[in-house]
Scaffold this motif. Structure first.
Motif, mmCIF file in Angstrom:
data_model
loop_
_atom_site.group_PDB
_atom_site.id
_atom_site.type_symbol
_atom_site.label_atom_id
_atom_site.label_comp_id
_atom_site.label_asym_id
_atom_site.label_seq_id
_atom_site.Cartn_x
_atom_site.Cartn_y
_atom_site.Cartn_z
ATOM 1 N N ALA A 22 56.373 68.553 120.932
ATOM 2 C CA ALA A 22 56.164 67.441 120.207
ATOM 3 C C ALA A 22 55.383 67.993 118.879
ATOM 4 C CB ALA A 22 55.364 66.357 120.685
ATOM 5 N N LEU A 23 54.571 69.121 119.004
ATOM 6 C CA LEU A 23 53.924 69.553 117.643
ATOM 7 C C LEU A 23 55.090 70.178 116.789
ATOM 8 C CD1 LEU A 23 51.481 70.386 116.195
ATOM 9 C CD2 LEU A 23 51.682 72.593 117.278
ATOM 10 N N VAL A 24 55.990 70.824 117.365
ATOM 11 C CA VAL A 24 56.849 71.454 116.485
ATOM 12 C C VAL A 24 57.988 70.547 115.757
ATOM 13 C CG1 VAL A 24 58.881 72.979 116.781
ATOM 14 C CG2 VAL A 24 56.642 73.937 117.911
ATOM 15 N N VAL A 25 58.229 69.572 116.606
ATOM 16 C CA VAL A 25 59.175 68.717 116.211
ATOM 17 C C VAL A 25 58.550 67.690 115.079
ATOM 18 C CG1 VAL A 25 60.505 66.519 116.906
ATOM 19 C CG2 VAL A 25 60.516 68.462 118.120
ATOM 20 N N SER A 26 57.504 67.400 115.241
ATOM 21 C CA SER A 26 56.734 66.516 114.352
ATOM 22 C C SER A 26 56.655 67.415 112.752
ATOM 23 C CB SER A 26 55.305 66.207 114.869
ATOM 24 O OG SER A 26 55.263 65.326 115.809
ATOM 25 N N MET A 27 56.244 68.788 113.150
ATOM 26 C CA MET A 27 55.959 69.608 111.817
ATOM 27 C C MET A 27 57.352 69.615 111.256
ATOM 28 S SD MET A 27 52.743 70.663 111.691
ATOM 29 C CE MET A 27 52.881 72.249 110.921
ATOM 30 N N ARG A 28 58.526 70.141 112.140
ATOM 31 C CA ARG A 28 59.709 70.277 111.557
ATOM 32 C C ARG A 28 60.547 68.997 110.855
ATOM 33 N NH1 ARG A 28 61.675 75.214 110.649
ATOM 34 N NH2 ARG A 28 63.751 75.174 111.546
ATOM 35 N N THR A 29 60.361 67.880 111.319
ATOM 36 C CA THR A 29 60.978 66.509 110.823
ATOM 37 C C THR A 29 60.014 65.995 109.853
ATOM 38 O OG1 THR A 29 60.181 65.305 112.813
ATOM 39 C CG2 THR A 29 62.297 66.302 112.949
ATOM 40 N N LYS A 30 58.620 66.350 109.747
ATOM 41 C CA LYS A 30 57.967 65.729 108.847
ATOM 42 C C LYS A 30 57.729 64.106 109.226
ATOM 43 C CE LYS A 30 58.450 68.701 104.876
ATOM 44 N NZ LYS A 30 59.086 69.731 105.583
ATOM 45 N N ASN A 31 57.647 63.889 110.530
ATOM 46 C CA ASN A 31 57.232 62.675 111.223
ATOM 47 C C ASN A 31 55.786 62.394 110.576
ATOM 48 O OD1 ASN A 31 56.423 60.542 112.809
ATOM 49 N ND2 ASN A 31 57.922 61.075 114.448
ATOM 50 N N ARG A 32 55.665 60.945 109.895
ATOM 51 C CA ARG A 32 54.644 60.440 109.562
ATOM 52 C C ARG A 32 53.492 60.379 110.690
ATOM 53 N NH1 ARG A 32 54.345 57.411 104.190
ATOM 54 N NH2 ARG A 32 55.947 58.162 103.286
ATOM 55 N N ARG A 33 53.768 59.872 111.879
ATOM 56 C CA ARG A 33 52.976 59.517 112.859
ATOM 57 C C ARG A 33 52.536 60.843 113.468
ATOM 58 N NH1 ARG A 33 54.703 55.220 117.279
ATOM 59 N NH2 ARG A 33 53.920 53.833 115.629
ATOM 60 N N GLY A 34 53.214 61.601 113.881
ATOM 61 C CA GLY A 34 52.944 63.187 114.285
ATOM 62 C C GLY A 34 51.946 63.658 113.344
ATOM 63 N N LEU A 35 52.376 63.754 112.088
ATOM 64 C CA LEU A 35 51.573 64.424 111.288
ATOM 65 C C LEU A 35 50.096 63.718 110.960
ATOM 66 C CD1 LEU A 35 54.263 65.306 108.411
ATOM 67 C CD2 LEU A 35 53.052 66.885 110.075
ATOM 68 N N GLY A 36 50.188 62.771 111.114
ATOM 69 C CA GLY A 36 48.703 61.857 111.221
ATOM 70 C C GLY A 36 47.949 62.278 112.179
ATOM 71 N N ILE A 37 48.619 62.500 113.520
ATOM 72 C CA ILE A 37 47.873 63.045 114.736
ATOM 73 C C ILE A 37 47.399 64.312 114.554
ATOM 74 C CG2 ILE A 37 48.070 63.362 117.167
ATOM 75 C CD1 ILE A 37 49.914 61.025 117.272
ATOM 76 N N ILE A 38 48.057 64.903 114.164
ATOM 77 C CA ILE A 38 47.806 66.533 113.724
ATOM 78 C C ILE A 38 46.768 66.759 112.674
ATOM 79 C CG2 ILE A 38 48.612 68.899 112.995
ATOM 80 C CD1 ILE A 38 51.498 67.882 113.955
ATOM 81 N N ARG A 39 46.862 65.826 111.626
ATOM 82 C CA ARG A 39 45.767 65.915 110.835
ATOM 83 C C ARG A 39 44.275 65.367 111.156
ATOM 84 N NH1 ARG A 39 48.791 63.029 107.339
ATOM 85 N NH2 ARG A 39 50.172 64.551 106.416
ATOM 86 N N ARG A 40 44.507 64.318 112.120
ATOM 87 C CA ARG A 40 43.243 63.955 112.573
ATOM 88 C C ARG A 40 42.647 65.041 113.805
ATOM 89 N NH1 ARG A 40 46.044 58.947 112.873
ATOM 90 N NH2 ARG A 40 46.675 59.293 114.964
ATOM 91 N N PHE A 41 43.552 65.442 114.540
ATOM 92 C CA PHE A 41 42.929 66.593 115.306
ATOM 93 C C PHE A 41 42.411 67.661 114.547
ATOM 94 C CE2 PHE A 41 43.497 70.314 117.871
ATOM 95 C CZ PHE A 41 42.928 69.962 119.127
ATOM 96 N N GLY A 42 42.952 68.176 113.404
ATOM 97 C CA GLY A 42 42.344 69.146 112.975
ATOM 98 C C GLY A 42 41.067 68.771 112.022
ATOM 99 N N LYS A 43 41.062 67.523 111.749
ATOM 100 C CA LYS A 43 39.680 67.133 110.912
ATOM 101 C C LYS A 43 38.634 67.026 112.030
ATOM 102 C CE LYS A 43 41.330 64.342 107.154
ATOM 103 N NZ LYS A 43 41.658 63.014 106.660
ATOM 104 N N ARG A 44 38.786 66.482 113.196
ATOM 105 C CA ARG A 44 37.852 66.426 114.324
ATOM 106 C C ARG A 44 37.509 67.811 114.832
ATOM 107 N NH1 ARG A 44 39.010 62.070 118.365
ATOM 108 N NH2 ARG A 44 38.209 60.742 116.692
ATOM 109 N N PHE A 45 38.562 68.573 115.096
ATOM 110 C CA PHE A 45 38.165 70.090 115.751
ATOM 111 C C PHE A 45 38.177 71.276 115.046
ATOM 112 C CE2 PHE A 45 39.656 66.995 119.159
ATOM 113 C CZ PHE A 45 38.461 66.737 119.891
#
Length: 62
Positions: A22-45
């Motif tokens: 899911a991470l790879v697909v979100s990054m490759r397709t630039k899915n807004r919802r997936g990138l938002g989740i990745i961004r929030r995870f990075g900010k938090r942890f």
């Protein structure tokens, strides 16, 4: 008993691989919802880990 442990390990492995996919697909397709989740995870942890180790001798400067 061993079969239960084996199923738990296999289940955990499937969940981890599905998350990675899911991470790879979100990054490759630039899915807004997936990138938002990745961004929030990075900010938090990610940032808290970086701030704790910033300037320590174990971590070389970039």
């Amino acid at each position: 008993m061993w079969t239960g442990i084996l199923w738990a390990v296999v289940g955990l492995l499937v969940v981890v691989l599905a998350g990675f996919l899911a991470l790879v697909v979100s990054m490759r397709t630039k899915n807004r919802r997936g990138l938002g989740i990745i961004r929030r995870f990075g900010k938090r942890f990610g940032r808290s880990i970086e701030l704790r180790t910033a300037g320590s001798p174990e971590r070389p400067p970039r």
